[in-house]
Write a protein that holds these residues in place. Structure first.
Motif, PDB file in Angstrom:
ATOM      1  N   PRO A   1       0.800  -1.227   0.000  1.00 66.04           N
ATOM      2  CA  PRO A   1       0.000   0.000   0.000  1.00 66.04           C
ATOM      3  C   PRO A   1       0.834   1.280   0.000  1.00 66.04           C
ATOM      4  CG  PRO A   1      -0.192  -1.154   2.102  1.00 66.04           C
ATOM      5  CD  PRO A   1       0.578  -2.046   1.177  1.00 66.04           C
ATOM      6  N   LEU A   2       2.093   1.198   0.412  1.00 62.31           N
ATOM      7  CA  LEU A   2       2.952   2.381   0.389  1.00 62.31           C
ATOM      8  C   LEU A   2       3.193   2.865  -1.037  1.00 62.31           C
ATOM      9  CD1 LEU A   2       5.707   1.350   2.961  1.00 62.31           C
ATOM     10  CD2 LEU A   2       3.710   2.776   3.364  1.00 62.31           C
ATOM     11  N   TYR A   3       3.106   1.947  -1.997  1.00 66.49           N
ATOM     12  CA  TYR A   3       3.451   2.273  -3.376  1.00 66.49           C
ATOM     13  C   TYR A   3       2.250   2.251  -4.312  1.00 66.49           C
ATOM     14  CZ  TYR A   3       8.124   1.795  -1.576  1.00 66.49           C
ATOM     15  OH  TYR A   3       9.255   1.962  -0.843  1.00 66.49           O
ATOM     16  N   ASN A   4       1.065   2.101  -3.790  1.00 64.60           N
ATOM     17  CA  ASN A   4      -0.133   2.104  -4.621  1.00 64.60           C
ATOM     18  C   ASN A   4      -0.663   3.508  -4.839  1.00 64.60           C
ATOM     19  OD1 ASN A   4      -0.096  -0.612  -5.027  1.00 64.60           O
ATOM     20  ND2 ASN A   4      -1.464  -1.087  -3.355  1.00 64.60           N
ATOM     21  N   LYS A   5       0.197   4.473  -4.680  1.00 65.64           N
ATOM     22  CA  LYS A   5      -0.161   5.878  -4.901  1.00 65.64           C
ATOM     23  C   LYS A   5       1.106   6.604  -5.306  1.00 65.64           C
ATOM     24  CE  LYS A   5       0.511   6.602  -0.012  1.00 65.64           C
ATOM     25  NZ  LYS A   5      -0.099   6.499   1.247  1.00 65.64           N
ATOM     26  N   ASN A   6       0.946   7.817  -5.785  1.00 67.97           N
ATOM     27  CA  ASN A   6       2.119   8.613  -6.127  1.00 67.97           C
ATOM     28  C   ASN A   6       2.855   8.984  -4.847  1.00 67.97           C
ATOM     29  OD1 ASN A   6       1.632   8.594  -8.878  1.00 67.97           O
ATOM     30  ND2 ASN A   6       0.329  10.402  -8.777  1.00 67.97           N
ATOM     31  N   VAL A   7       4.162   8.806  -4.865  1.00 71.54           N
ATOM     32  CA  VAL A   7       4.991   9.173  -3.719  1.00 71.54           C
ATOM     33  C   VAL A   7       5.565  10.555  -4.001  1.00 71.54           C
ATOM     34  CG1 VAL A   7       6.995   8.556  -2.323  1.00 71.54           C
ATOM     35  CG2 VAL A   7       5.528   6.755  -3.253  1.00 71.54           C
ATOM     36  N   THR A   8       5.404  11.458  -3.066  1.00 76.03           N
ATOM     37  CA  THR A   8       5.846  12.844  -3.221  1.00 76.03           C
ATOM     38  C   THR A   8       7.283  12.917  -3.723  1.00 76.03           C
ATOM     39  OG1 THR A   8       4.409  13.479  -1.393  1.00 76.03           O
ATOM     40  CG2 THR A   8       6.116  15.054  -2.026  1.00 76.03           C
ATOM     41  N   GLY A   9       7.468  13.617  -4.815  1.00 82.47           N
ATOM     42  CA  GLY A   9       8.812  13.873  -5.335  1.00 82.47           C
ATOM     43  C   GLY A   9       9.450  12.732  -6.097  1.00 82.47           C
ATOM     44  N   ALA A  10       8.795  11.581  -6.188  1.00 77.29           N
ATOM     45  CA  ALA A  10       9.405  10.432  -6.860  1.00 77.29           C
ATOM     46  C   ALA A  10       9.516  10.685  -8.364  1.00 77.29           C
ATOM     47  CB  ALA A  10       8.593   9.173  -6.601  1.00 77.29           C
ATOM     48  N   PRO A  11      10.691  10.444  -8.940  1.00 72.68           N
ATOM     49  CA  PRO A  11      10.857  10.665 -10.378  1.00 72.68           C
ATOM     50  C   PRO A  11      10.253   9.516 -11.194  1.00 72.68           C
ATOM     51  CG  PRO A  11      12.884   9.815  -9.450  1.00 72.68           C
ATOM     52  CD  PRO A  11      11.927  10.015  -8.301  1.00 72.68           C
ATOM     53  N   ASP A  12      10.042   9.764 -12.458  1.00 72.20           N
ATOM     54  CA  ASP A  12       9.538   8.723 -13.354  1.00 72.20           C
ATOM     55  C   ASP A  12      10.656   7.814 -13.847  1.00 72.20           C
ATOM     56  OD1 ASP A  12       6.932   9.682 -13.185  1.00 72.20           O
ATOM     57  OD2 ASP A  12       7.211  11.048 -14.873  1.00 72.20           O
ATOM     58  N   VAL A  13      11.906   8.239 -13.641  1.00 74.05           N
ATOM     59  CA  VAL A  13      13.076   7.507 -14.108  1.00 74.05           C
ATOM     60  C   VAL A  13      14.005   7.307 -12.911  1.00 74.05           C
ATOM     61  CG1 VAL A  13      15.088   7.629 -15.633  1.00 74.05           C
ATOM     62  CG2 VAL A  13      12.905   8.578 -16.386  1.00 74.05           C
ATOM     63  N   ASN A  14      14.674   6.156 -12.868  1.00 78.37           N
ATOM     64  CA  ASN A  14      15.647   5.916 -11.801  1.00 78.37           C
ATOM     65  C   ASN A  14      16.997   6.518 -12.180  1.00 78.37           C
ATOM     66  OD1 ASN A  14      14.328   4.402  -9.736  1.00 78.37           O
ATOM     67  ND2 ASN A  14      14.165   2.717 -11.184  1.00 78.37           N
ATOM     68  N   TYR A  15      17.615   7.183 -11.226  1.00 76.98           N
ATOM     69  CA  TYR A  15      18.945   7.751 -11.414  1.00 76.98           C
ATOM     70  C   TYR A  15      19.872   7.170 -10.352  1.00 76.98           C
ATOM     71  CZ  TYR A  15      16.649  11.237 -14.308  1.00 76.98           C
ATOM     72  OH  TYR A  15      15.920  11.851 -15.277  1.00 76.98           O
ATOM     73  N   ALA A  16      21.140   7.019 -10.724  1.00 79.67           N
ATOM     74  CA  ALA A  16      22.164   6.573  -9.782  1.00 79.67           C
ATOM     75  C   ALA A  16      23.490   7.191 -10.225  1.00 79.67           C
ATOM     76  CB  ALA A  16      22.265   5.056  -9.763  1.00 79.67           C
ATOM     77  N   ARG A  17      24.460   7.164  -9.339  1.00 79.29           N
ATOM     78  CA  ARG A  17      25.775   7.699  -9.679  1.00 79.29           C
ATOM     79  C   ARG A  17      26.459   6.836 -10.739  1.00 79.29           C
ATOM     80  NH1 ARG A  17      28.604   7.039  -5.169  1.00 79.29           N
ATOM     81  NH2 ARG A  17      26.949   6.962  -3.651  1.00 79.29           N
ATOM     82  N   GLU A  18      27.411   7.424 -11.406  1.00 72.78           N
ATOM     83  CA  GLU A  18      28.127   6.726 -12.481  1.00 72.78           C
ATOM     84  C   GLU A  18      28.780   5.431 -11.988  1.00 72.78           C
ATOM     85  OE1 GLU A  18      31.566   7.572 -15.858  1.00 72.78           O
ATOM     86  OE2 GLU A  18      31.060   9.135 -14.421  1.00 72.78           O
ATOM     87  N   GLY A  19      29.453   5.472 -10.845  1.00 73.52           N
ATOM     88  CA  GLY A  19      30.102   4.264 -10.317  1.00 73.52           C
ATOM     89  C   GLY A  19      29.102   3.166  -9.980  1.00 73.52           C
ATOM     90  N   THR A  20      27.946   3.567  -9.497  1.00 70.31           N
ATOM     91  CA  THR A  20      26.877   2.612  -9.189  1.00 70.31           C
ATOM     92  C   THR A  20      26.391   1.967 -10.479  1.00 70.31           C
ATOM     93  OG1 THR A  20      26.232   4.006  -7.321  1.00 70.31           O
ATOM     94  CG2 THR A  20      24.630   2.378  -8.063  1.00 70.31           C
ATOM     95  N   CYS A  21      26.180   2.772 -11.506  1.00 70.91           N
ATOM     96  CA  CYS A  21      25.713   2.255 -12.800  1.00 70.91           C
ATOM     97  C   CYS A  21      26.744   1.322 -13.438  1.00 70.91           C
ATOM     98  CB  CYS A  21      25.395   3.412 -13.748  1.00 70.91           C
ATOM     99  SG  CYS A  21      23.950   4.368 -13.242  1.00 70.91           S
ATOM    100  N   LYS A  22      28.008   1.684 -13.354  1.00 73.82           N
ATOM    101  CA  LYS A  22      29.068   0.825 -13.924  1.00 73.82           C
ATOM    102  C   LYS A  22      29.049  -0.552 -13.267  1.00 73.82           C
ATOM    103  CE  LYS A  22      32.420   4.270 -15.408  1.00 73.82           C
ATOM    104  NZ  LYS A  22      33.756   4.844 -15.187  1.00 73.82           N
TER     105      LYS A  22
END
Length: 186
Positions: free
Chosen positions: A4-25
């Motif tokens: 139920p925490l995620y069955n609604k829009n969460v304030t400020g949540a982006p539509d795309v996931n972002y992470a740091r470059e080292g995390t992505c690598k």
């Protein structure tokens, strides 16, 4: 998702996931290892703004209170499953929540042949229960209490854990899907 925490829009949540470059690598390295078994990572969540983090923390706090926990016990429960950004200051990295650094990711495995997410056995994403703990099925296995389905959960968690660990991530033991690289938890 049944949480139920995620069955609604969460304030400020982006539509795309972002992470740091080292995390992505490191996630790309993990994907190259997983591809040999027709698996891939699915990033459910990565960077969260302090506003988003606080909205989620407040939701976990409310859930704890609904379960009858009060005061410090409710806060302790919420902090077990969600870090707080209540005291966030962009000038003090000690106040940054783990997801707000871009180094934390919540990931699952994707079976590339079927196109389905591999079930890790926690029932729902971000489920604040003991079965979400990374070693939950390890403990049941040590007691000889696993059925066939649970052995599948155990094996999936082991694959995810070992691959993520091998490429430099550390796991947050209360969440089988949460991994950190070079953030305050790391």
């Amino acid at each position: 998702d049944a949480n139920p925490l995620y069955n609604k829009n969460v304030t400020g949540a982006p539509d795309v996931n972002y992470a740091r470059e080292g995390t992505c690598k490191r996630m790309k390295l993990a994907n190259s290892m997983l591809s040999t078994a027709d698996l891939a990572l699915v990033v459910v969540d990565a960077h969260r703004s302090p506003v988003t983090q606080n909205a989620l923390f407040q939701a976990f706090l409310s859930r704890a209170e609904e379960q009858g926990l009060k005061g410090e016990k409710a806060r302790e429960f919420a902090l077990t499953y969600c870090s707080s950004a209540e005291n966030f200051s962009d000038k003090d990295s000690k106040t940054w929540s783990i997801h707000s650094t871009g180094g934390a990711v919540d990931v699952y495995l994707l079976d590339q042949k079927s196109g389905k997410i591999v079930d890790l056995g926690e029932g729902q994403f971000d489920n604040p229960e003991e079965r979400t703990h990374t070693k939950y099925y390890e403990y049941l296995n040590a007691k000889g209490e696993l059925n066939k389905e649970q052995k599948g959960f155990l094996n999936a968690r082991r694959v995810l854990f070992n691959v993520m660990n091998k490429v430099g991530f550390v796991n947050y033991g209360h969440e089988c899907f949460h991994y950190s690289f070079n953030d305050p938890y790391y």
